[in-house]
Design a protein around this motif. Structure first.
Motif: not given
Length: 164
Positions: A39-43, A64-77, A82-87
């Motif tokens: 949650f800290a990353n997503v927030h 649940e899928d939305a939260v998992n996606t947000l958590a993945y993108e947040a951790e990557a960011r 700069v690139y997040g999950c795109v990197g």
């Protein structure tokens, strides 16, 4: 779901936001108290208000899928601002391209080796072209075993308009 954890311990979102976790907390099923960093990353990246709005707009089975996606993108960011999950995706695509080139080179070496050592072996059946992972090769040497896509079967080639 995990809303029973609200009675024992607040969910990670409510604990992070320092508020009371109520039984109908939208975050509780997706941010258990054992995963505070999720949650800290997503927030940090999206904000609690935006995540609340997003979850309220979605159907319950989509959350649940939305939260998992947000958590993945947040951790990557957090890891790569700069690139997040795109990197990560770009890195993996380049690795696939490199491995494909290695596979193509190995297949070409195999064909050269087989054609140099089996020059006197006659062709079995018509010459065929197969595509193996983007590598087009014409086989003018026999396989040591019949390929699984070979349409010649002992019962006579079913489904090709022949008499069965």
């Amino acid at each position: 779901m995990a809303s029973s954890s609200c009675y024992n311990s607040p969910c990670a979102a409510c604990k992070f936001l320092r508020r009371k976790c109520l039984p109908g907390c939208i975050f509780a099923p997706y941010f258990p108290p054992e995963e505070p960093q999720k949650f800290a990353n997503v927030h940090k990246i999206f904000g609690a208000s935006n995540v609340t709005k997003l979850l309220n707009e979605l159907l319950p089975h989509q959350r649940e899928d939305a939260v998992n996606t947000l958590a993945y993108e947040a951790e990557a960011r957090v890891r790569d601002p700069v690139y997040g999950c795109v990197g990560a995706i770009t890195f993996l695509q380049r690795q696939v391209e490199r491995l494909q080139k290695e596979l193509d080179a190995a297949n070409a070496d195999l064909i050269r080796y087989a054609s140099c050592n089996d020059v006197s072996v006659p062709l079995v059946g018509p010459q065929r072209e197969y595509e193996l992972g983007g590598f087009h090769q014409t086989h003018n040497f026999p396989f040591p075993y019949p390929p699984p896509w070979n349409d010649q079967s002992p019962s006579g080639g079913h489904g090709r308009g022949e008499d069965n």
